[in-house]
Structure formats: structure tokens, C-alpha cells
Design a protein around this motif. Structure first.
Motif, PDB file in Angstrom:
ATOM      1  N   HIS A   1       0.838  -1.210   0.000  1.00 35.04           N
ATOM      2  CA  HIS A   1       0.000   0.000   0.000  1.00 35.04           C
ATOM      3  C   HIS A   1       0.866   1.249   0.000  1.00 35.04           C
ATOM      4  O   HIS A   1       0.605   2.178  -0.768  1.00 35.04           O
ATOM      5  N   GLU A   2       1.876   1.276   0.842  1.00 33.46           N
ATOM      6  CA  GLU A   2       2.763   2.442   0.923  1.00 33.46           C
ATOM      7  C   GLU A   2       3.492   2.665  -0.398  1.00 33.46           C
ATOM      8  O   GLU A   2       3.624   3.801  -0.851  1.00 33.46           O
ATOM      9  N   ARG A   3       3.939   1.586  -1.029  1.00 32.15           N
ATOM     10  CA  ARG A   3       4.648   1.693  -2.306  1.00 32.15           C
ATOM     11  C   ARG A   3       3.720   2.239  -3.388  1.00 32.15           C
ATOM     12  O   ARG A   3       4.074   3.162  -4.132  1.00 32.15           O
ATOM     13  N   VAL A   4       2.519   1.695  -3.471  1.00 30.41           N
ATOM     14  CA  VAL A   4       1.565   2.124  -4.499  1.00 30.41           C
ATOM     15  C   VAL A   4       1.157   3.574  -4.292  1.00 30.41           C
ATOM     16  O   VAL A   4       1.185   4.378  -5.232  1.00 30.41           O
ATOM     17  N   LEU A   5       0.793   3.925  -3.070  1.00 28.63           N
ATOM     18  CA  LEU A   5       0.380   5.304  -2.800  1.00 28.63           C
ATOM     19  C   LEU A   5       1.533   6.283  -2.996  1.00 28.63           C
ATOM     20  O   LEU A   5       1.332   7.389  -3.498  1.00 28.63           O
ATOM     21  N   GLY A   6       2.732   5.873  -2.629  1.00 29.27           N
ATOM     22  CA  GLY A   6       3.903   6.719  -2.845  1.00 29.27           C
ATOM     23  C   GLY A   6       4.178   6.942  -4.323  1.00 29.27           C
ATOM     24  O   GLY A   6       4.471   8.064  -4.752  1.00 29.27           O
ATOM     25  N   SER A   7       4.071   5.874  -5.113  1.00 33.48           N
ATOM     26  CA  SER A   7       4.290   5.984  -6.562  1.00 33.48           C
ATOM     27  C   SER A   7       3.245   6.885  -7.206  1.00 33.48           C
ATOM     28  O   SER A   7       3.570   7.710  -8.065  1.00 33.48           O
ATOM     29  N   LEU A   8       1.995   6.742  -6.788  1.00 29.15           N
ATOM     30  CA  LEU A   8       0.932   7.583  -7.335  1.00 29.15           C
ATOM     31  C   LEU A   8       1.154   9.047  -6.954  1.00 29.15           C
ATOM     32  O   LEU A   8       1.055   9.938  -7.802  1.00 29.15           O
ATOM     33  N   GLY A   9       1.484   9.291  -5.698  1.00 29.99           N
ATOM     34  CA  GLY A   9       1.754  10.658  -5.250  1.00 29.99           C
ATOM     35  C   GLY A   9       2.915  11.288  -5.996  1.00 29.99           C
ATOM     36  O   GLY A   9       2.851  12.456  -6.396  1.00 29.99           O
ATOM     37  N   ASP A  10       3.960  10.504  -6.213  1.00 26.28           N
ATOM     38  CA  ASP A  10       5.120  11.006  -6.958  1.00 26.28           C
ATOM     39  C   ASP A  10       4.732  11.373  -8.386  1.00 26.28           C
ATOM     40  O   ASP A  10       5.150  12.417  -8.908  1.00 26.28           O
ATOM     41  N   ALA A  11       3.930  10.526  -9.022  1.00 27.60           N
ATOM     42  CA  ALA A  11       3.517  10.782 -10.405  1.00 27.60           C
ATOM     43  C   ALA A  11       2.672  12.056 -10.496  1.00 27.60           C
ATOM     44  O   ALA A  11       2.835  12.848 -11.434  1.00 27.60           O
ATOM     45  N   ILE A  12       1.805  12.261  -9.525  1.00 30.69           N
ATOM     46  CA  ILE A  12       0.989  13.477  -9.506  1.00 30.69           C
ATOM     47  C   ILE A  12       1.880  14.702  -9.321  1.00 30.69           C
ATOM     48  O   ILE A  12       1.750  15.691 -10.038  1.00 30.69           O
ATOM     49  N   ARG A  13       2.807  14.629  -8.371  1.00 36.75           N
ATOM     50  CA  ARG A  13       3.699  15.768  -8.103  1.00 36.75           C
ATOM     51  C   ARG A  13       4.563  16.089  -9.314  1.00 36.75           C
ATOM     52  O   ARG A  13       4.698  17.263  -9.709  1.00 36.75           O
ATOM     53  N   VAL A  14       5.142  15.086  -9.956  1.00 36.19           N
ATOM     54  CA  VAL A  14       6.006  15.318 -11.119  1.00 36.19           C
ATOM     55  C   VAL A  14       5.225  15.984 -12.245  1.00 36.19           C
ATOM     56  O   VAL A  14       5.687  16.956 -12.850  1.00 36.19           O
TER      57      VAL A  14
ATOM     58  N   ASP B   1      -5.367  18.423 -17.089  1.00 38.84           N
ATOM     59  CA  ASP B   1      -5.659  18.141 -18.500  1.00 38.84           C
ATOM     60  C   ASP B   1      -5.085  16.783 -18.910  1.00 38.84           C
ATOM     61  O   ASP B   1      -4.406  16.660 -19.932  1.00 38.84           O
ATOM     62  N   ALA B   2      -5.349  15.786 -18.079  1.00 36.13           N
ATOM     63  CA  ALA B   2      -4.859  14.428 -18.332  1.00 36.13           C
ATOM     64  C   ALA B   2      -5.966  13.437 -18.017  1.00 36.13           C
ATOM     65  O   ALA B   2      -7.023  13.806 -17.502  1.00 36.13           O
ATOM     66  N   LYS B   3      -5.702  12.183 -18.327  1.00 37.92           N
ATOM     67  CA  LYS B   3      -6.589  11.091 -17.942  1.00 37.92           C
ATOM     68  C   LYS B   3      -6.022  10.455 -16.687  1.00 37.92           C
ATOM     69  O   LYS B   3      -4.801  10.397 -16.507  1.00 37.92           O
ATOM     70  N   ALA B   4      -6.916   9.931 -15.848  1.00 38.40           N
ATOM     71  CA  ALA B   4      -6.462   9.221 -14.652  1.00 38.40           C
ATOM     72  C   ALA B   4      -5.545   8.067 -15.049  1.00 38.40           C
ATOM     73  O   ALA B   4      -4.535   7.812 -14.396  1.00 38.40           O
ATOM     74  N   SER B   5      -5.869   7.409 -16.150  1.00 42.12           N
ATOM     75  CA  SER B   5      -5.055   6.272 -16.610  1.00 42.12           C
ATOM     76  C   SER B   5      -3.633   6.704 -16.969  1.00 42.12           C
ATOM     77  O   SER B   5      -2.682   5.937 -16.778  1.00 42.12           O
ATOM     78  N   ASP B   6      -3.457   7.923 -17.477  1.00 46.89           N
ATOM     79  CA  ASP B   6      -2.115   8.418 -17.802  1.00 46.89           C
ATOM     80  C   ASP B   6      -1.280   8.574 -16.541  1.00 46.89           C
ATOM     81  O   ASP B   6      -0.105   8.217 -16.523  1.00 46.89           O
ATOM     82  N   ILE B   7      -1.887   9.111 -15.489  1.00 42.43           N
ATOM     83  CA  ILE B   7      -1.157   9.315 -14.249  1.00 42.43           C
ATOM     84  C   ILE B   7      -0.835   7.982 -13.588  1.00 42.43           C
ATOM     85  O   ILE B   7       0.271   7.775 -13.080  1.00 42.43           O
ATOM     86  N   ILE B   8      -1.791   7.064 -13.650  1.00 43.08           N
ATOM     87  CA  ILE B   8      -1.556   5.735 -13.096  1.00 43.08           C
ATOM     88  C   ILE B   8      -0.429   5.047 -13.857  1.00 43.08           C
ATOM     89  O   ILE B   8       0.443   4.417 -13.252  1.00 43.08           O
ATOM     90  N   ALA B   9      -0.397   5.200 -15.166  1.00 41.47           N
ATOM     91  CA  ALA B   9       0.685   4.628 -15.961  1.00 41.47           C
ATOM     92  C   ALA B   9       2.021   5.284 -15.622  1.00 41.47           C
ATOM     93  O   ALA B   9       3.041   4.598 -15.521  1.00 41.47           O
ATOM     94  N   ASP B  10       2.014   6.594 -15.434  1.00 40.25           N
ATOM     95  CA  ASP B  10       3.241   7.304 -15.043  1.00 40.25           C
ATOM     96  C   ASP B  10       3.781   6.764 -13.730  1.00 40.25           C
ATOM     97  O   ASP B  10       4.987   6.737 -13.506  1.00 40.25           O
ATOM     98  N   ALA B  11       2.865   6.332 -12.860  1.00 33.82           N
ATOM     99  CA  ALA B  11       3.262   5.801 -11.558  1.00 33.82           C
ATOM    100  C   ALA B  11       3.774   4.364 -11.671  1.00 33.82           C
ATOM    101  O   ALA B  11       4.280   3.806 -10.702  1.00 33.82           O
ATOM    102  N   GLY B  12       3.633   3.773 -12.852  1.00 28.40           N
ATOM    103  CA  GLY B  12       4.086   2.400 -13.052  1.00 28.40           C
ATOM    104  C   GLY B  12       3.156   1.381 -12.436  1.00 28.40           C
ATOM    105  O   GLY B  12       3.564   0.277 -12.071  1.00 28.40           O
ATOM    106  N   LEU B  13       1.883   1.737 -12.349  1.00 26.49           N
ATOM    107  CA  LEU B  13       0.916   0.847 -11.709  1.00 26.49           C
ATOM    108  C   LEU B  13       0.000   0.187 -12.728  1.00 26.49           C
ATOM    109  O   LEU B  13      -0.183   0.631 -13.783  1.00 26.49           O
TER     110      LEU B  13
END
Length: 81
Positions: A10-23, A69-81
Motif C-alpha cells: 500500500h505504501e509503495r503504491v500510494l507513494g508511486s501515485l503521489g510522486d507521479a501526480i507531483r512530477v 488536463d490528463a486522464k487518470a489512466s495516464d497518471i496511473i501509468a506514469d506511476a508504473g501501476l
């Protein structure tokens, strides 16, 4: 039967998602406050999302993506999830 995710997953997934949003936010030149306002999310909540401390709803993810101006799927992909 699939393995249930443990706390570290959970921590890894949430951290990756947060990082992708911030970047993505930083690449757009947006402040955290501006993104939160555009997405209709409290700024403190947004900060917790970016730090991987908040498990956001799907609808919040969609709002954040639309505000950038993105899709949720793009951000999830950026996070490597």
C-alpha cells in the motif's frame, strides 16, 4: 486466490501515485494549492496525496487528472501501476 496486498505494498503504491501526480504538476508549473483548487480538493488533502499518505477515491483521482488536463489512466501509468 490472489495475495492480499500488505502494508508495504500500500505504501509503495500510494507513494508511486503521489510522486507521479507531483512530477506532472511541477512539469505544468502548477503549485500544489493551484492544483487542489482546480480539482476541488482541500490543499492539505492534496499534500497528503502527493506524499503517499492518503488513499484517494477514484473520483478524486479523476478530478486531479482533469485539473492537469490528463486522464487518470495516464497518471496511473506514469506511476508504473
Amino acid at each position: 486466490m490472489p495475495k492480499v496486498a500488505d502494508r508495504s505494498d500500500h505504501e509503495r503504491v500510494l507513494g508511486s501515485l503521489g510522486d507521479a501526480i507531483r512530477v506532472r504538476r511541477q512539469a505544468l508549473g502548477m503549485s500544489q494549492e493551484a492544483l487542489a483548487d482546480a480539482a476541488g480538493i482541500n490543499r492539505t488533502h492534496m499534500g497528503e496525496v502527493e506524499r503517499g499518505r492518503r488513499n484517494i477515491s477514484f473520483m478524486s483521482m479523476v478530478k486531479i487528472a482533469k485539473a492537469m488536463d490528463a486522464k487518470a489512466s495516464d497518471i496511473i501509468a506514469d506511476a508504473g501501476l
